[in-house]
Structures are given as structure tokens and as C-alpha cells.
Motif scaffolding. Structure first.
Motif, PDB file in Angstrom:
ATOM      1  N   UNK A  73       0.775  -1.095  -0.001  1.00  0.00           N
ATOM      2  CA  UNK A  73       0.013   0.185   0.182  1.00  0.00           C
ATOM      3  C   UNK A  73       0.918   1.147  -0.101  1.00  0.00           C
ATOM      4  N   UNK A  74       0.559   2.086  -1.045  1.00  0.00           N
ATOM      5  CA  UNK A  74       1.595   3.341  -1.067  1.00  0.00           C
ATOM      6  C   UNK A  74       0.483   4.344  -1.025  1.00  0.00           C
ATOM      7  N   UNK A  75       1.224   5.448  -1.156  1.00  0.00           N
ATOM      8  CA  UNK A  75       0.512   7.079  -1.237  1.00  0.00           C
ATOM      9  C   UNK A  75       0.150   7.119  -2.577  1.00  0.00           C
ATOM     10  N   UNK A  76      -0.940   7.688  -2.841  1.00  0.00           N
ATOM     11  CA  UNK A  76      -1.184   7.985  -4.319  1.00  0.00           C
ATOM     12  C   UNK A  76      -0.559   9.040  -4.922  1.00  0.00           C
ATOM     13  N   UNK A  77       0.179   8.755  -6.120  1.00  0.00           N
ATOM     14  CA  UNK A  77       1.073   9.347  -6.731  1.00  0.00           C
ATOM     15  C   UNK A  77       0.355  10.874  -7.508  1.00  0.00           C
ATOM     16  N   UNK A  78       1.189  11.921  -7.553  1.00  0.00           N
ATOM     17  CA  UNK A  78       0.744  12.936  -8.239  1.00  0.00           C
ATOM     18  C   UNK A  78       0.611  12.701  -9.744  1.00  0.00           C
ATOM     19  N   UNK A  79      -0.282  13.048 -10.590  1.00  0.00           N
ATOM     20  CA  UNK A  79      -0.347  12.598 -12.129  1.00  0.00           C
ATOM     21  C   UNK A  79       1.039  13.614 -12.607  1.00  0.00           C
ATOM     22  N   UNK A  80       1.319  13.144 -13.619  1.00  0.00           N
ATOM     23  CA  UNK A  80       2.481  13.869 -14.301  1.00  0.00           C
ATOM     24  C   UNK A  80       1.820  14.805 -15.305  1.00  0.00           C
ATOM     25  N   UNK A  81       2.640  15.668 -15.798  1.00  0.00           N
ATOM     26  CA  UNK A  81       2.042  16.342 -16.880  1.00  0.00           C
ATOM     27  C   UNK A  81       0.633  17.303 -16.677  1.00  0.00           C
TER      28      UNK A  81
END
Length: 168
Positions: A39-47
Motif C-alpha cells: 500500500x502506497x501513497x497515491x502519486x501525483x499525475x505527471x504533466x
């Protein structure tokens, strides 16, 4: 492809929709990769193209939440998509966020170096008659230099949320 141990085999690479190599491993709040399936932290979308106000607001929320790595990605989007004349500002803010990330991870040398580099880049905007987008440029420069000194002097990781800067 995955092996029985859950590790990726060397011939399988994570790719985005355009076919570019992307590491799809989950990440923790400081952007460190975790094992596949964790389980990780939701990543920021790129671009993502955001306006300056939205960029500052999103980055501040991420900094306040102790996620400077993710804030750096928001600043990086602004640096890459914004007007040429502002790219040094957004790049400097991204360096400050990455410096805090390294300081929180315990990388005192890299953290201090990036905090000072970012402070130097952002400081150029202090001479402006009015700081862009209500940013507290002078306060950010002072914060970064104090944190760099603290990190070098203490040699221990810092709490990213506790030491987060106020952008305005």
C-alpha cells in the motif's frame, strides 16, 4: 511479468500509455519506492497543466501533509508548462521541495545542497517589486537556509510536515 517472489523480471518494464518507461511501484509519502503490491501513497499525475494559483495551493496542501516529494512534482509541472520567464521560479520551488524530501529521508548532504540551490534560485524573485502569486519569497529563502543549517548541524532526518514552509 512477475516471478513467484513478487519481483519483476528483467524483461518486464512498467510503461505509460505512450510506451515510456515508468516505475509503477507504489511509493511512500516521501516518494521512496515500496515493494510491488504494498500500500502506497497515491502519486501525483505527471504533466498536469495548472494555473499558478492552483499550483501554489496544491503544493502547499502536499507540503502541509508531509509530502514534499509530491509537492515537487506539482512545481515541476509548472516549471515545464509555464511561461519561460517563470521557469526558474518554479524550478527553484521544486528544488526546495526536493531538498525537504532529502532532509526528511535523512540525506543531510543532498538535502542541504538542494535547499541552498533552491533558495538561490527563488531569491532572484525577491528583488521584484511584488512577489509573484503572493509567494513569500523572502520568507522561503530564510526558511530554506535555516533548514539547511539545521540539517547539516543535526545530522538526523527532519519531520517533513513539521518543517514544511509557508509558501505565502
Amino acid at each position: 511479468m512477475s516471478s513467484a517472489s513478487g519481483r519483476r523480471t528483467s524483461d518486464a518494464r512498467d510503461r505509460d500509455s505512450a510506451g515510456r518507461a515508468r516505475n509503477a511501484r507504489p511509493r511512500d509519502g516521501l516518494g521512496r519506492p515500496l515493494p510491488y503490491g504494498a500500500d502506497g501513497v497515491e502519486r501525483q499525475p505527471e504533466g498536469v497543466v495548472r494555473g499558478p494559483e492552483q499550483t501554489v495551493a496544491e503544493a502547499q496542501a502536499l507540503l502541509d501533509a508531509g509530502k514534499p516529494f509530491h509537492a515537487h512534482e506539482v512545481f515541476e509541472d509548472a516549471w515545464k508548462s509555464g511561461p519561460e520567464r517563470e521557469r526558474a521560479l518554479w524550478r527553484g520551488l521544486a528544488q526546495l521541495a526536493v531538498g525537504l524530501t532529502h532532509a526528511a529521508r535523512g540525506n543531510t548532504t543532498g538535502g542541504a545542497r538542494l535547499l541552498r540551490r533552491g533558495a538561490g534560485a527563488v531569491e532572484e524573485w525577491a528583488a521584484a517589486e511584488r512577489a509573484p502569486y503572493g509567494l513569500d519569497v523572502v520568507g522561503l529563502v530564510g526558511w530554506a537556509r535555516r533548514l539547511a543549517d539545521d540539517v547539516e548541524g543535526g545530522g538526523r532526518p527532519v519531520d517533513a510536515a513539521e518543517r514544511a514552509p509557508r509558501l505565502r
